[in-house]
Design a protein around this motif. Sequence first.
Motif, mmCIF file in Angstrom:
data_model
loop_
_atom_site.group_PDB
_atom_site.id
_atom_site.type_symbol
_atom_site.label_atom_id
_atom_site.label_comp_id
_atom_site.label_asym_id
_atom_site.label_seq_id
_atom_site.Cartn_x
_atom_site.Cartn_y
_atom_site.Cartn_z
ATOM 1 N N LYS A 21 51.262 34.136 21.405
ATOM 2 C CA LYS A 21 50.608 32.943 21.949
ATOM 3 C C LYS A 21 51.646 31.821 22.060
ATOM 4 O O LYS A 21 52.362 31.540 21.092
ATOM 5 C CB LYS A 21 49.467 32.517 21.018
ATOM 6 C CG LYS A 21 48.633 31.366 21.519
ATOM 7 C CD LYS A 21 47.496 31.121 20.536
ATOM 8 C CE LYS A 21 46.588 30.017 20.979
ATOM 9 N NZ LYS A 21 45.477 29.848 20.016
ATOM 10 N N THR A 23 53.521 28.168 22.171
ATOM 11 C CA THR A 23 53.415 26.947 21.375
ATOM 12 C C THR A 23 53.666 25.762 22.297
ATOM 13 O O THR A 23 54.662 25.737 23.024
ATOM 14 C CB THR A 23 54.466 26.946 20.241
ATOM 15 O OG1 THR A 23 54.236 28.090 19.417
ATOM 16 C CG2 THR A 23 54.370 25.683 19.407
ATOM 17 N N CYS A 50 57.646 30.482 23.658
ATOM 18 C CA CYS A 50 56.950 31.719 23.315
ATOM 19 C C CYS A 50 57.913 32.592 22.520
ATOM 20 O O CYS A 50 59.088 32.711 22.882
ATOM 21 C CB CYS A 50 56.493 32.451 24.579
ATOM 22 S SG CYS A 50 55.664 34.017 24.235
ATOM 23 N N LYS A 59 51.575 27.786 32.975
ATOM 24 C CA LYS A 59 50.927 26.618 32.372
ATOM 25 C C LYS A 59 50.078 25.904 33.405
ATOM 26 O O LYS A 59 50.221 26.088 34.614
ATOM 27 C CB LYS A 59 51.982 25.670 31.782
ATOM 28 C CG LYS A 59 53.107 25.291 32.760
ATOM 29 C CD LYS A 59 52.818 24.037 33.528
ATOM 30 C CE LYS A 59 53.977 23.615 34.410
ATOM 31 N NZ LYS A 59 53.601 22.571 35.347
ATOM 32 N N GLN A 86 47.284 23.899 29.061
ATOM 33 C CA GLN A 86 47.072 25.277 28.630
ATOM 34 C C GLN A 86 48.294 26.099 29.014
ATOM 35 O O GLN A 86 48.970 25.796 30.001
ATOM 36 C CB GLN A 86 45.829 25.869 29.290
ATOM 37 C CG GLN A 86 44.541 25.207 28.842
ATOM 38 C CD GLN A 86 43.349 25.821 29.537
ATOM 39 O OE1 GLN A 86 43.315 25.940 30.744
ATOM 40 N NE2 GLN A 86 42.353 26.207 28.737
ATOM 41 N N LYS A 88 49.932 30.405 28.848
ATOM 42 C CA LYS A 88 49.786 31.813 28.487
ATOM 43 C C LYS A 88 51.093 32.523 28.815
ATOM 44 O O LYS A 88 51.890 32.036 29.620
ATOM 45 C CB LYS A 88 48.600 32.460 29.202
ATOM 46 C CG LYS A 88 48.653 32.383 30.711
ATOM 47 C CD LYS A 88 47.365 32.897 31.325
ATOM 48 C CE LYS A 88 47.389 32.709 32.842
ATOM 49 N NZ LYS A 88 46.156 33.181 33.464
ATOM 50 N N SER A 97 49.164 37.176 26.509
ATOM 51 C CA SER A 97 48.906 36.436 25.272
ATOM 52 C C SER A 97 47.542 35.759 25.332
ATOM 53 O O SER A 97 46.986 35.560 26.418
ATOM 54 C CB SER A 97 49.971 35.364 25.073
ATOM 55 O OG SER A 97 49.752 34.289 25.986
ATOM 56 N N ALA A 100 46.966 29.334 24.938
ATOM 57 C CA ALA A 100 47.161 28.200 24.031
ATOM 58 C C ALA A 100 46.641 26.955 24.741
ATOM 59 O O ALA A 100 46.759 26.834 25.961
ATOM 60 C CB ALA A 100 48.642 28.031 23.705
ATOM 61 N N SER A 101 46.090 26.033 23.992
ATOM 62 C CA SER A 101 45.529 24.820 24.577
ATOM 63 C C SER A 101 45.843 23.629 23.680
ATOM 64 O O SER A 101 45.772 23.736 22.455
ATOM 65 C CB SER A 101 44.011 24.986 24.723
ATOM 66 O OG SER A 101 43.450 23.888 25.380
#
Length: 109
Positions: A21, A23, A50, A59, A86, A88, A97, A100-101
């Motif tokens: 995931k 960061t 990542c 993103k 967001q 991925k 992945s 992430a948000s």
Amino acid sequence: FVVLLLSSSCSLFKPEEVCAKPTIQPPAGAYAGQTWQYPDSRRLQISITCDTPGATITKRSDETGWSTYTGPFWITIKTGDTNTVQAKASKEGYGDSPVASAGYLWSGK
């Protein structure tokens, strides 16, 4: 009549490895303070990493659709408003992945 049995470990249907995931930095949260350049909004620089070597990160933010991450970028947050980023990650041979948000609030002064 033909019966086809597939192993649950078949990589065609379920990848063995999944991309880490991403960061998103800075951390999600509420930000405050004045900025003379933009009295009613704040620009915030966003970076994404990542831990999966060679993964491609995509993103999006409230301002844009999905696109390939190529390096730090800026988002604008109007006073009292939020902007969500967001991200991925994907890589051939790996599962995508989790997304992430990070949500950002600009409270102004």
